[in-house]
Design a protein around this motif. Structure first.
Motif, mmCIF file in Angstrom:
data_model
loop_
_atom_site.group_PDB
_atom_site.id
_atom_site.type_symbol
_atom_site.label_atom_id
_atom_site.label_comp_id
_atom_site.label_asym_id
_atom_site.label_seq_id
_atom_site.Cartn_x
_atom_site.Cartn_y
_atom_site.Cartn_z
ATOM 1 N N GLY A 142 0.832 -1.208 0.000
ATOM 2 C CA GLY A 142 0.000 0.000 0.000
ATOM 3 C C GLY A 142 0.857 1.244 0.000
ATOM 4 O O GLY A 142 0.444 2.290 0.499
ATOM 5 N N GLY A 143 2.051 1.131 -0.587
ATOM 6 C CA GLY A 143 3.044 2.196 -0.503
ATOM 7 C C GLY A 143 2.553 3.540 -0.982
ATOM 8 O O GLY A 143 2.847 4.566 -0.369
ATOM 9 N N LEU A 144 1.786 3.563 -2.078
ATOM 10 C CA LEU A 144 1.341 4.849 -2.615
ATOM 11 C C LEU A 144 0.343 5.540 -1.688
ATOM 12 O O LEU A 144 0.287 6.769 -1.640
ATOM 13 C CB LEU A 144 0.730 4.661 -4.007
ATOM 14 C CG LEU A 144 1.737 4.382 -5.135
ATOM 15 C CD1 LEU A 144 1.027 4.222 -6.461
ATOM 16 C CD2 LEU A 144 2.768 5.498 -5.221
ATOM 17 N N GLY A 187 -3.551 0.661 -9.642
ATOM 18 C CA GLY A 187 -4.571 -0.337 -9.335
ATOM 19 C C GLY A 187 -5.363 -0.085 -8.071
ATOM 20 O O GLY A 187 -6.165 -0.929 -7.643
ATOM 21 N N TYR A 188 -5.188 1.050 -7.435
ATOM 22 C CA TYR A 188 -5.971 1.397 -6.248
ATOM 23 C C TYR A 188 -7.368 1.854 -6.668
ATOM 24 O O TYR A 188 -7.554 2.419 -7.748
ATOM 25 C CB TYR A 188 -5.298 2.534 -5.466
ATOM 26 C CG TYR A 188 -4.023 2.163 -4.759
ATOM 27 C CD1 TYR A 188 -3.999 1.951 -3.390
ATOM 28 C CD2 TYR A 188 -2.833 2.027 -5.463
ATOM 29 C CE1 TYR A 188 -2.818 1.633 -2.733
ATOM 30 C CE2 TYR A 188 -1.651 1.697 -4.822
ATOM 31 C CZ TYR A 188 -1.642 1.500 -3.461
ATOM 32 O OH TYR A 188 -0.484 1.171 -2.817
ATOM 33 N N ASP A 189 -8.337 1.590 -5.792
ATOM 34 C CA ASP A 189 -9.686 2.112 -6.021
ATOM 35 C C ASP A 189 -9.638 3.640 -5.988
ATOM 36 O O ASP A 189 -9.054 4.228 -5.071
ATOM 37 C CB ASP A 189 -10.634 1.593 -4.930
ATOM 38 C CG ASP A 189 -12.027 2.176 -5.047
ATOM 39 O OD1 ASP A 189 -12.698 1.909 -6.053
ATOM 40 O OD2 ASP A 189 -12.422 2.935 -4.131
ATOM 41 N N LYS A 190 -10.256 4.285 -6.968
ATOM 42 C CA LYS A 190 -10.139 5.740 -7.088
ATOM 43 C C LYS A 190 -10.788 6.451 -5.906
ATOM 44 O O LYS A 190 -10.274 7.471 -5.425
ATOM 45 C CB LYS A 190 -10.770 6.216 -8.391
ATOM 46 C CG LYS A 190 -10.434 7.682 -8.706
ATOM 47 C CD LYS A 190 -10.873 8.073 -10.102
ATOM 48 C CE LYS A 190 -10.389 9.483 -10.441
ATOM 49 N NZ LYS A 190 -10.767 9.893 -11.809
ATOM 50 N N ASN A 191 -11.911 5.931 -5.415
ATOM 51 C CA ASN A 191 -12.567 6.556 -4.254
ATOM 52 C C ASN A 191 -11.653 6.507 -3.028
ATOM 53 O O ASN A 191 -11.589 7.467 -2.247
ATOM 54 C CB ASN A 191 -13.894 5.865 -3.946
ATOM 55 C CG ASN A 191 -14.934 6.120 -5.015
ATOM 56 O OD1 ASN A 191 -14.957 7.187 -5.633
ATOM 57 N ND2 ASN A 191 -15.789 5.150 -5.263
ATOM 58 N N CYS A 193 -4.249 3.034 6.478
ATOM 59 C CA CYS A 193 -4.064 2.797 5.041
ATOM 60 C C CYS A 193 -3.347 1.470 4.794
ATOM 61 O O CYS A 193 -3.669 0.741 3.846
ATOM 62 C CB CYS A 193 -3.280 3.937 4.408
ATOM 63 S SG CYS A 193 -4.215 5.479 4.254
ATOM 64 N N TYR A 194 -2.383 1.149 5.651
ATOM 65 C CA TYR A 194 -1.649 -0.115 5.513
ATOM 66 C C TYR A 194 -2.582 -1.308 5.718
ATOM 67 O O TYR A 194 -2.557 -2.279 4.938
ATOM 68 C CB TYR A 194 -0.501 -0.163 6.517
ATOM 69 C CG TYR A 194 0.265 -1.462 6.527
ATOM 70 C CD1 TYR A 194 1.222 -1.726 5.543
ATOM 71 C CD2 TYR A 194 0.037 -2.429 7.498
ATOM 72 C CE1 TYR A 194 1.931 -2.934 5.530
ATOM 73 C CE2 TYR A 194 0.727 -3.632 7.496
ATOM 74 C CZ TYR A 194 1.665 -3.881 6.515
ATOM 75 O OH TYR A 194 2.349 -5.070 6.500
ATOM 76 N N ILE A 195 -3.418 -1.245 6.752
ATOM 77 C CA ILE A 195 -4.357 -2.338 7.040
ATOM 78 C C ILE A 195 -5.351 -2.510 5.886
ATOM 79 O O ILE A 195 -5.618 -3.636 5.434
ATOM 80 C CB ILE A 195 -5.093 -2.077 8.365
ATOM 81 C CG1 ILE A 195 -4.112 -2.132 9.539
ATOM 82 C CG2 ILE A 195 -6.225 -3.087 8.569
ATOM 83 C CD1 ILE A 195 -4.679 -1.649 10.855
ATOM 84 N N ARG A 250 -7.166 -5.442 0.953
ATOM 85 C CA ARG A 250 -7.601 -5.328 -0.443
ATOM 86 C C ARG A 250 -6.508 -5.740 -1.439
ATOM 87 O O ARG A 250 -6.707 -5.633 -2.648
ATOM 88 C CB ARG A 250 -8.035 -3.881 -0.726
ATOM 89 C CG ARG A 250 -9.220 -3.432 0.121
ATOM 90 C CD ARG A 250 -9.633 -2.003 -0.234
ATOM 91 N NE ARG A 250 -10.694 -1.535 0.638
ATOM 92 C CZ ARG A 250 -11.212 -0.302 0.597
ATOM 93 N NH1 ARG A 250 -10.759 0.576 -0.298
ATOM 94 N NH2 ARG A 250 -12.171 0.056 1.420
ATOM 95 N N HIS A 251 -5.364 -6.177 -0.906
ATOM 96 C CA HIS A 251 -4.258 -6.662 -1.737
ATOM 97 C C HIS A 251 -3.761 -5.601 -2.726
ATOM 98 O O HIS A 251 -3.507 -5.889 -3.903
ATOM 99 C CB HIS A 251 -4.665 -7.925 -2.499
ATOM 100 C CG HIS A 251 -5.186 -9.011 -1.605
ATOM 101 N ND1 HIS A 251 -4.367 -9.714 -0.730
ATOM 102 C CD2 HIS A 251 -6.448 -9.504 -1.425
ATOM 103 C CE1 HIS A 251 -5.097 -10.597 -0.066
ATOM 104 N NE2 HIS A 251 -6.359 -10.491 -0.463
#
Length: 429
Positions: A94-96, A133-137, A193-195, A200-201
């Protein structure tokens, strides 16, 4: 003249005008004028109080801080802070998302503005996360929630506003008090955010080679130096908050023009125009709130509010929780600056009765109302994030729900652990 009727005229006129979507500045002026006419105080007193409220040397810091934020957004500082954040935490799961939060912490430590944070970093952060690839919301929610750090990590022009209304509170002490809570808020948001990213992989970022990391860090040095100038100068007593803001404006302009070379002469009219527009709104609010606050004091509303809260309970924990709840609810329907101007003279006497330092209350107030910037229906940071990401407020609000928890936990820690806010001011100032 019946004081109860005068209070009812003042408050009901203000509330009705707000419900009719009248601008808050005009709502305060109209409510003040109606109350003054009833209590037979010359309306010219309102004009005098408005002028008196603006006649403050400390308020000169506000235009310089606003200008500095505009210069930094146009001068390439935001992109370099984002690159530095990526070097620090980009390679974690979840680095970004973590980069998003850390970049906001760094940018807030220079600009002091939540809206500047969202507007400057948002387009870069949201696109980076969506492409990965993250969800935009979720990307918009990260950007919006992390922007609150700019309100409590110095420099914050809203803290200058609070210091003025609170009556002589040291701006330097407020700046020092905001560091630990601001960093704590950033860390708690990173954990959340990390959790979420683990569940959500979401992907890890690529590890930055050492030479590239060194280059990025070196390139960010001049951006970070602005923070040292502001806080170091104020804390060491080299100059006041106003003087530090002016010096930082010159420094940021120098960096933008001659070091990063992304600030152009043609950008200056737009930067100055945006600064004057924002400043006009802020100063109009301050002037109107000065007259509004004078009428409240004349009618003993702060004393009545103090007695009302104390009549509910004499337990410090209960009263402070109630104050937080009131501020959270008000933050959902009103913007930050007017609430600082209106609620400070009402609530400050209450918390000081329980032994809370005005500096601790200032940080608590900023964090509380900062959460309001992320909540519908009037959250300006939420609006800005949704506009940049082209998403509906309802969808982003759902994505924000898990991120409210770390923000509320941080708020409670700041409320009930004085050492979080008072340690640095006591050591440095």
């Amino acid at each position: 003249m019946n004081p109860s009727i005068a209070i009812a005229i003042l408050l009901l006129t203000f509330i009705i005008l707000i419900m009719l979507k009248c601008p808050i500045t005009f709502a305060m002026i109209m409510a003040t004028a109606c109350a003054m006419l009833y209590i037979q105080v010359p309306v010219m007193t309102m004009v005098q109080q408005m002028s008196k409220q603006l006649n403050s040397f400390s308020l000169l810091a506000i235009p310089f801080f606003i200008l500095m934020g505009e210069i930094m957004a146009a001068g390439g500082i935001s992109t370099r802070l984002l690159s530095f954040a990526n070097v620090c935490v980009g390679q974690i799961t979840g680095g970004l998302a973590l980069v998003n939060v850390l970049a906001s912490m760094l940018f807030g430590g220079i600009s002091g503005s939540a809206i500047a944070d969202v507007s400057s970093l948002g387009p870069l952060e949201i696109k980076m996360m969506e492409d990965a690839g993250y969800d935009k919301n979720f990307a918009i929610a990260c950007t919006v929630s992390s922007s609150c750090q700019g309100l409590i990590i110095p420099p914050s022009h809203n803290m200058v506003l609070y210091a003025t209304v609170a009556g002589g509170v040291s701006v330097g002490s407020l700046f020092c008090a905001g560091y630990i809570p601001g960093i704590l808020l950033g860390i708690s948001l990173m954990v959340a955010c990390y959790i979420i990213s683990k569940k959500r992989h979401y992907p890890k970022g690529e590890k930055v080679p050492f030479k590239e990391a060194l280059r990025v860090t070196k390139d960010t040095f001049f951006a970070m130096l602005a923070m040292v100038i502001i806080i170091g100068g104020v804390s060491a007593g080299f100059f006041t908050a106003t003087e530090s803001a002016a010096v930082s404006c010159i420094y940021c302009a120098f960096v933008g023009f001659f070091i990063y070379k992304e600030l152009k002469i043609r950008d200056i009219p737009r930067i100055l125009g945006s600064t004057v527009k924002t400043l006009a709104m802020v100063y109009a609010l301050i002037a109107a709130a000065g007259a509004f606050g004078w009428v409240m004091a004349y009618l003993n509303i702060p004393l009545l509010a103090t007695n009302l809260l104390l009549s509910i309970s004499d337990n410090k924990v209960v009263v402070l929780l109630l104050i937080n709840l009131i501020l959270l609810l008000l933050g959902c329907v009103m913007d930050l600056a007017p609430l600082v101007l209106i609620m400070t003279p009402i609530l400050l006497p209450v918390v000081t009765k329980f032994g809370m330092d005005p500096i601790q209350f200032g940080v608590m107030l900023m964090l509380n109302l900062g959460i309001g910037l992320c909540t519908p229906p009037v959250g300006t940071a939420l609006f800005a994030g949704c506009a940049i990401g082209n998403r509906k407020i309802e969808d982003v609000s759902k994505a924000l729900i898990p991120l409210y928890l770390p923000m509320l936990v941080t708020l409670l820690l700041v409320t009930f652990i004085p050492a979080l806010t008072m340690t640095l001011p006591n050591l440095i100032m």
